[in-house]
Design a protein around this motif. Structure first.
Motif, PDB file in Angstrom:
ATOM      1  N   ARG A   1       0.834  -1.207   0.000  1.00 38.54           N
ATOM      2  CA  ARG A   1       0.000   0.000   0.000  1.00 38.54           C
ATOM      3  C   ARG A   1       0.868   1.256   0.000  1.00 38.54           C
ATOM      4  O   ARG A   1       0.637   2.192  -0.766  1.00 38.54           O
ATOM      5  N   ARG A   2       1.908   1.275   0.838  1.00 37.01           N
ATOM      6  CA  ARG A   2       2.797   2.446   0.907  1.00 37.01           C
ATOM      7  C   ARG A   2       3.558   2.651  -0.394  1.00 37.01           C
ATOM      8  O   ARG A   2       3.754   3.787  -0.838  1.00 37.01           O
ATOM      9  N   ILE A   3       3.980   1.556  -1.008  1.00 31.56           N
ATOM     10  CA  ILE A   3       4.688   1.667  -2.293  1.00 31.56           C
ATOM     11  C   ILE A   3       3.751   2.229  -3.354  1.00 31.56           C
ATOM     12  O   ILE A   3       4.151   3.068  -4.166  1.00 31.56           O
ATOM     13  N   ALA A   4       2.500   1.789  -3.352  1.00 33.75           N
ATOM     14  CA  ALA A   4       1.523   2.298  -4.321  1.00 33.75           C
ATOM     15  C   ALA A   4       1.298   3.797  -4.135  1.00 33.75           C
ATOM     16  O   ALA A   4       1.216   4.549  -5.117  1.00 33.75           O
ATOM     17  N   VAL A   5       1.226   4.256  -2.879  1.00 33.74           N
ATOM     18  CA  VAL A   5       1.065   5.688  -2.607  1.00 33.74           C
ATOM     19  C   VAL A   5       2.285   6.453  -3.131  1.00 33.74           C
ATOM     20  O   VAL A   5       2.155   7.477  -3.800  1.00 33.74           O
ATOM     21  N   PHE A   6       3.471   5.951  -2.824  1.00 28.91           N
ATOM     22  CA  PHE A   6       4.692   6.603  -3.304  1.00 28.91           C
ATOM     23  C   PHE A   6       4.729   6.616  -4.828  1.00 28.91           C
ATOM     24  O   PHE A   6       5.088   7.621  -5.445  1.00 28.91           O
ATOM     25  N   ASP A   7       4.349   5.504  -5.439  1.00 24.42           N
ATOM     26  CA  ASP A   7       4.351   5.419  -6.899  1.00 24.42           C
ATOM     27  C   ASP A   7       3.400   6.446  -7.503  1.00 24.42           C
ATOM     28  O   ASP A   7       3.731   7.107  -8.488  1.00 24.42           O
TER      29      ASP A   7
ATOM     30  N   GLU B   1       2.467   9.300  -6.082  1.00 21.78           N
ATOM     31  CA  GLU B   1       3.068  10.624  -5.869  1.00 21.78           C
ATOM     32  C   GLU B   1       4.186  10.875  -6.880  1.00 21.78           C
ATOM     33  O   GLU B   1       4.305  11.972  -7.426  1.00 21.78           O
ATOM     34  N   PHE B   2       4.999   9.865  -7.105  1.00 22.05           N
ATOM     35  CA  PHE B   2       6.102   9.991  -8.055  1.00 22.05           C
ATOM     36  C   PHE B   2       5.578  10.257  -9.463  1.00 22.05           C
ATOM     37  O   PHE B   2       6.077  11.134 -10.167  1.00 22.05           O
TER      38      PHE B   2
ATOM     39  N   ALA C   1       6.155  13.576 -11.683  1.00 19.99           N
ATOM     40  CA  ALA C   1       6.756  13.497 -13.021  1.00 19.99           C
ATOM     41  C   ALA C   1       5.861  14.157 -14.064  1.00 19.99           C
ATOM     42  O   ALA C   1       6.351  14.818 -14.978  1.00 19.99           O
ATOM     43  N   ARG C   2       4.549  13.990 -13.922  1.00 21.44           N
ATOM     44  CA  ARG C   2       3.631  14.634 -14.871  1.00 21.44           C
ATOM     45  C   ARG C   2       3.668  16.150 -14.741  1.00 21.44           C
ATOM     46  O   ARG C   2       3.479  16.879 -15.706  1.00 21.44           O
TER      47      ARG C   2
END
Length: 143
Positions: A38-44, A46-47, A51-52
């Motif tokens: 879940r935390r990785i998905a949130v970071f992904d 945000e990243f 980037a956009r």
């Protein structure tokens, strides 16, 4: 992984019996993995949003669709591959062939009968490719 941990925790009798303590540890481990996902998905997310929003990142994304995709060769690289020459007309070398070419550059120290205590060092004149390599390495070859 989730199916395996579910089967282990359920203890359907099809595998070796596990103690209640071990089942609890596996369930706890699975909960930690789920939280990490879940935390990785949130970071992904945000990243990706960052980037956009960044002009340089958007420009970079248009140059190469994936950072893991094989890069295309530039026109200069294709020209070197085809002609086997650099843009300044020198032959293309691999690292090993360049080292072998540089190894032919000699430096001789000689003495004369007239002044045996004053040695003279004579350095061969480098070829154009050797001189280019020496220039790039900022090595001065004196005569």
């Amino acid at each position: 992984m989730a199916a395996w941990t579910d089967a282990v925790i359920a203890d359907d009798g099809s595998s070796a019996p596990l103690s209640p303590r071990l089942r609890l540890l596996i369930a706890d481990m699975r909960a930690e993995w789920t939280e990490l996902d879940r935390r990785i998905a949130v970071f992904d997310d945000e990243f990706a949003a960052s980037a956009r929003a960044d002009e340089a990142a958007r420009r970079l994304a248009t140059l190469r669709p994936s950072v893991v995709a094989k890069a295309e060769r530039s026109p200069a690289a294709l020209r070197k591959q085809t002609t086997k020459q650099t843009d300044d007309g020198l032959p293309v070398h691999s690292f090993h062939s360049l080292i072998a070419d540089l190894a032919t550059l000699t430096r001789n120290t000689v003495t004369t009968a007239i002044s045996p205590n004053l040695p003279i060092t004579i350095t061969a004149r480098p070829t154009p490719i050797q001189q280019k390599a020496l220039d790039l390495l900022t090595i001065r070859c004196t005569q």
